[in-house]
Enzyme design. Structure first.
Site, mmCIF file in Angstrom:
data_model
loop_
_atom_site.group_PDB
_atom_site.id
_atom_site.type_symbol
_atom_site.label_atom_id
_atom_site.label_comp_id
_atom_site.label_asym_id
_atom_site.label_seq_id
_atom_site.Cartn_x
_atom_site.Cartn_y
_atom_site.Cartn_z
ATOM 1 N N SER B 255 69.026 8.979 -11.494
ATOM 2 C CA SER B 255 68.964 10.413 -11.510
ATOM 3 C C SER B 255 68.311 11.193 -12.752
ATOM 4 C CB SER B 255 70.482 10.783 -11.611
ATOM 5 O OG SER B 255 70.745 12.008 -11.040
ATOM 6 N N ASP B 347 69.805 10.262 0.345
ATOM 7 C CA ASP B 347 69.982 10.811 -0.644
ATOM 8 C C ASP B 347 70.432 12.465 -0.735
ATOM 9 O OD1 ASP B 347 70.289 11.888 -3.370
ATOM 10 O OD2 ASP B 347 69.096 10.138 -4.170
ATOM 11 N N HIS B 382 72.671 8.216 -3.281
ATOM 12 C CA HIS B 382 72.310 8.868 -4.734
ATOM 13 C C HIS B 382 72.451 7.671 -5.636
ATOM 14 C CE1 HIS B 382 70.322 11.269 -7.611
ATOM 15 N NE2 HIS B 382 71.506 10.985 -8.423
#
Lengths: 400, 446
Positions: B255, B347, B382
């Site tokens: 991330s 995601d 994600h």
């Protein structure tokens, strides 16, 4: 503890001689070590499960050699067995890699790499319960889950009380009561409890809620096994589903009413010493067997029996005892119940797999400490431990 | 009172004489990324049973997974080979009882399973139940039970708290003298100090520094005071550590951590990582000033914030407009080290697939695309974590930047997402080994 491990070394130069060294610090603060010499292949790798050791504490392809060839390090105490008292922590083994083929002075060299391995006697979820009930002294190990479980009474020889095999058996699915009967401060008779004590223990194990009362077995080593054989043969209220006896002197001893150490001292002729001054009790026990009244009649056993024999047992006449027992059972038509596993060059201390192999160690008798010769030679004895354990588990699985 | 009095239970005569089913699970103690082998025996042939895995998290929530099976003619169920007919997973799924873990019915909503203390294991209770039970185990007593431990750290790995030279984090060192390759381990906008992945990487032979760069408790790590130099200082710390091989230090990011990794690698100064693992991130986050500035700017592009039908936040379009503007993107054409890029095409939090495609184009144009390996997984969200972490499609999120409490949609479907975690981790370990170990002789690995 009875699981094999894989050990690989990578990122070495090709065809590079290296030494692998395992060390363990026991609860008694003794250092145990073992080492072996390998040469990496053309890809710079060593695989202990497949490659040959060219020297050191063991030679040849020995996947678990770094454990069973562990010996007390020079410079520390000698002649002591590796014993773990606390079952709830692991044995921690460090394995380090050194350049070249070294045989000593490891502490002055820098290791190339290192890893750590934990060896456990108790699987997660196994419960350990100290038993002090109706005079019975021992430790009960129960597998996780509701049960009910098949169960075992576990005893050792005159060395006294040990929990590790019972913990392992519980980790394999058996409720197991490790029973103390000699040399324990909480027992009434330090020199050995009589038959009624064992009867009480049997009843106790049957009454445990998580135990399946009609699926009980007996597993013993040495003198403890002899007592179990007597129980199974002569006591009608003791009816195990199966019996495992490891290196039992059963053909020559009638355990009787307890106080074994005192009796042994009285009855046995003076045992011989070997070239190193180590005590060999085997022949002394053999000599006693001439008196038939004293020898154990096993013909009354009703259940399958697994006999484990180390042919190089120098402590008790294990092979002769096993042969005698087999003959006694054959005489009453029950020969088919007996399975005998006889291991050449294995000694008296047939422990669970990968335990360090010791040919002799010190032993505390009333009034003196001697060195007893157990017998057994490294590699064959280790192989016997591994094979006999597998066979024991198969046998228990089949009959319980 | 005797122990027997304490644990008396009532057993029917029938139960006492029947041979009880036996369940074995291997390894009894293992790392979280090891496969499990579960076998049930002593069942009645062709018997319907339910296998259940139960775990109590450190946050005191119960998680469980379960599968419906039928024993074979010998009364055996072998989870690695048999087909699961229903439950929290279906099909032949050797590790389904772990990756399909979900909070038990009645739990607090929007939970995520994470390990805080790496020195204790997750304890999994694996039980066998009679019949096919569909989720409600309240009155179901088990036929057999076993317990296994799942660890993020292997024996011998040591944990060192680092708070010197203003960097704040935890260093995990493999056992032995080293020197070891090093990894800077970076998480995302949730902030705090997350240790478990670094501990796991150390268990695979890498000196790993879990770095804290956003904290609500520790005021010395204030994002308004930290810029890219903070991360460079962390890498410098690793490189100069006596047990780390300074030429073999890489960055592992997820991330926002991925964006940091890309920024550092593209800078091309002395602090040059040996390789990068970038999961679920984007190059469209340029770090010019402080991290605080970066987070403030995230919302100022005119990108959309959306919510789904459950009011869960979908942030993936927030920075999408930046992809069209070269000045807003890290110059990935300047990266000089191998880069493993991993993204899930479901995601919902960051535009990771679009970013990945754009990065590919930029690197092709610059002539360094040979350094890039891209793995894009279908129906994957994600949070691509180490296997066999339970898949979290949405969860509570508190931004360490502004302490906003929302429920965020991460995306992904359990089966495909869990496959992505398992597959990508294997490839990550290969990638790290290839670039940090085998490319140099002199580092031995046990």
């Amino acid at each position: 503890m009875d699981e094999p491990f894989q050990l690989e070394v990578a990122c070495l130069p090709p065809h590079c001689p290296v030494t692998l060294r395992s060390t363990l610090c026991s609860e008694g603060n003794d250092l145990w070590e073992s080492f072996s010499h390998y040469v990496s292949d053309e890809r710079g790798r060593v695989n202990v499960s497949k490659d040959d050791s060219l020297g050191g504490s063991y030679i040849g392809c020995e996947p678990m050699g770094l454990l069973w060839s562990l010996r007390l390090a020079v410079g520390g105490r000698q002649n002591i067995r590796l014993r773990k008292k606390n079952m709830q922590t692991p044995l921690v083994v460090d394995i380090s890699l050194f350049d070249g083929h070294t045989i000593d002075n490891f502490n002055t060299q820098t290791a190339l790499a290192m890893t750590t391995m934990e060896r456990w006697y108790m699987a997660p979820g196994v419960r350990r319960i100290e038993v002090r009930e109706n005079g019975v002294v021992g430790t009960l190990f129960i597998p996780p889950g509701p049960g009910p479980f098949p169960a075992l009474l576990d005893v050792w020889g005159l060395a006294g009380f040990m929990e590790h095999r019972a913990a392992l058996l519980a980790s394999r699915g058996y409720a197991c009561l490790a029973l103390a009967y000699i040399n324990h401060p909480e027992l009434q008779l330090g020199s050995g409890m009589g038959i009624s004590y064992f009867q009480e223990s049997w009843k106790l194990l049957q009454s445990v809620p998580q135990v399946s009362a009609d699926r009980l077995g007996l597993l013993g080593s040495c003198f403890g096994a002899a007592i179990f054989i007597l129980m199974a043969s002569e006591l009608p209220d003791i009816s195990p589903q199966c019996l495992v006896a490891i290196n039992s002197p059963s053909g020559f001893f009638k355990p009787g009413e307890g106080k074994y150490l005192e009796k042994m001292k009285r009855l046995l002729p003076e045992p011989k010493l070997d070239a190193n001054g180590h005590l060999m009790t085997k022949d002394a026990i053999l000599a006693v067997g001439i008196d038939l009244e004293r020898s154990l009649q096993a013909g009354g056993i009703q259940c399958p029996v697994l006999l484990i024999v180390g042919e190089d047992d120098q402590c008790v006449p294990s092979l002769e005892s096993a042969q005698k027992l087999e003959a006694q059972m054959r005489a009453v038509g029950k020969g088919h119940l007996v399975t005998k596993l006889s291991y050449p060059e294995a000694g008296h201390l047939i422990e669970p797999p990968y335990h360090p192999v010791m040919r002799s160690s010190s032993f505390i008798l009333p009034g003196q400490t001697v060195t007893l010769l157990w017998g057994g030679v490294g590699k064959p004895h280790a192989a016997a431990q591994e094979d006999s354990w597998r066979r024991i588990l198969e046998f228990l699985d089949k009959h319980l | 009172m005797s122990f027997f009095g304490e644990c008396k239970r009532i057993y029917s005569e029938e139960m006492k004489t029947r041979i009880s089913p036996k369940i074995t699970a291997q390894p009894t103690r293992g790392l979280v990324d090891e496969k499990i082998y579960i076998r049930v025996s002593n069942l009645i042939p062709n018997e319907k049973i339910t296998l259940r895995c139960l775990l109590l998290s450190e946050d005191n929530d119960f998680w469980h997974a379960y599968g419906l099976y039928i024993s074979d003619d010998k009364g055996v169920v072998n989870v690695a080979e048999d087909v699961c007919l229903g439950g929290s997973y279906t099909g032949t799924e050797p590790n389904g009882l772990i990756w399909s873990l979900k909070p038990v019915p009645g739990s607090r909503p929007a939970l995520r399973l994470r390990k805080h203390n790496v020195f204790t294991p997750f304890l999994l209770n694996i039980s066998v139940h009679k019949g096919h039970i569909n989720g409600d185990f309240k009155d179901a007593s088990s036929l057999a039970l076993t317990v296994i431990e799942r660890w993020y750290i292997s024996p011998g790995v040591s944990r060192v708290e680092i708070s010197e030279n203003y960097i704040h984090g935890t260093l995990f060192l493999p056992p032995g003298p080293g020197p070891f390759p090093g990894i800077l381990d970076l998480w995302g906008g949730g902030g705090g100090l997350v240790e478990y992945r670094a501990a796991l990487l150390a268990s695979h032979g890498y000196a790993s520094l879990a770095l804290e760069y956003m904290s609500t408790q520790n005021t010395s790590i204030n994002v308004n005071n930290i810029g890219i130099e903070y991360f460079e200082a962390a890498i410098h710390f690793l490189k100069s550590h006596p047990r780390v091989s300074s030429e073999q230090v890489g960055i592992f990011g997820l991330s926002f951590g991925t964006s940091v990794a890309l920024n550092i690698a593209a800078k091309g100064n002395r602090i040059s990582p040996r390789c990068l693992v970038c999961i679920s991130g984007s190059h469209a986050v340029k770090i010019n000033g402080t991290i605080g500035d970066v987070f403030t700017n995230l919302k100022e592009e005119g990108g959309k914030i959306m919510v789904d039908e459950n009011n869960h936040f979908i942030w993936k379009e927030l920075i999408l407009p930046r992809l069209a503007d070269p000045s807003k993107k890290v110059k990935v054409g300047n990266i000089k080290c191998p880069l493993l890029l991993i993204a899930g095409n479901d995601d919902q939090n960051w535009p990771t697939v679009d970013s990945a495609r754009d990065m590919e184009n930029m690197m092709k144009a610059a002539g360094n695309e040979h350094l890039l390996t891209t793995l894009i997984y279908p129906k994957t969200g994600h949070l691509i974590e180490p296997p066999y972490s339970p898949h979290t499609r949405f969860s509570n999120f508190i931004s360490a930047f502004n302490q906003e409490k929302v429920v965020v949609l991460w995306g992904g479907q359990p089966k495909e997402h869990s496959f992505a975690q398992e597959d990508s981790w294997e490839k990550i370990l290969h990638f790290l080994y290839h670039h940090l170990y085998s490319s140099s002789i002199g580092l031995s690995k046990l």
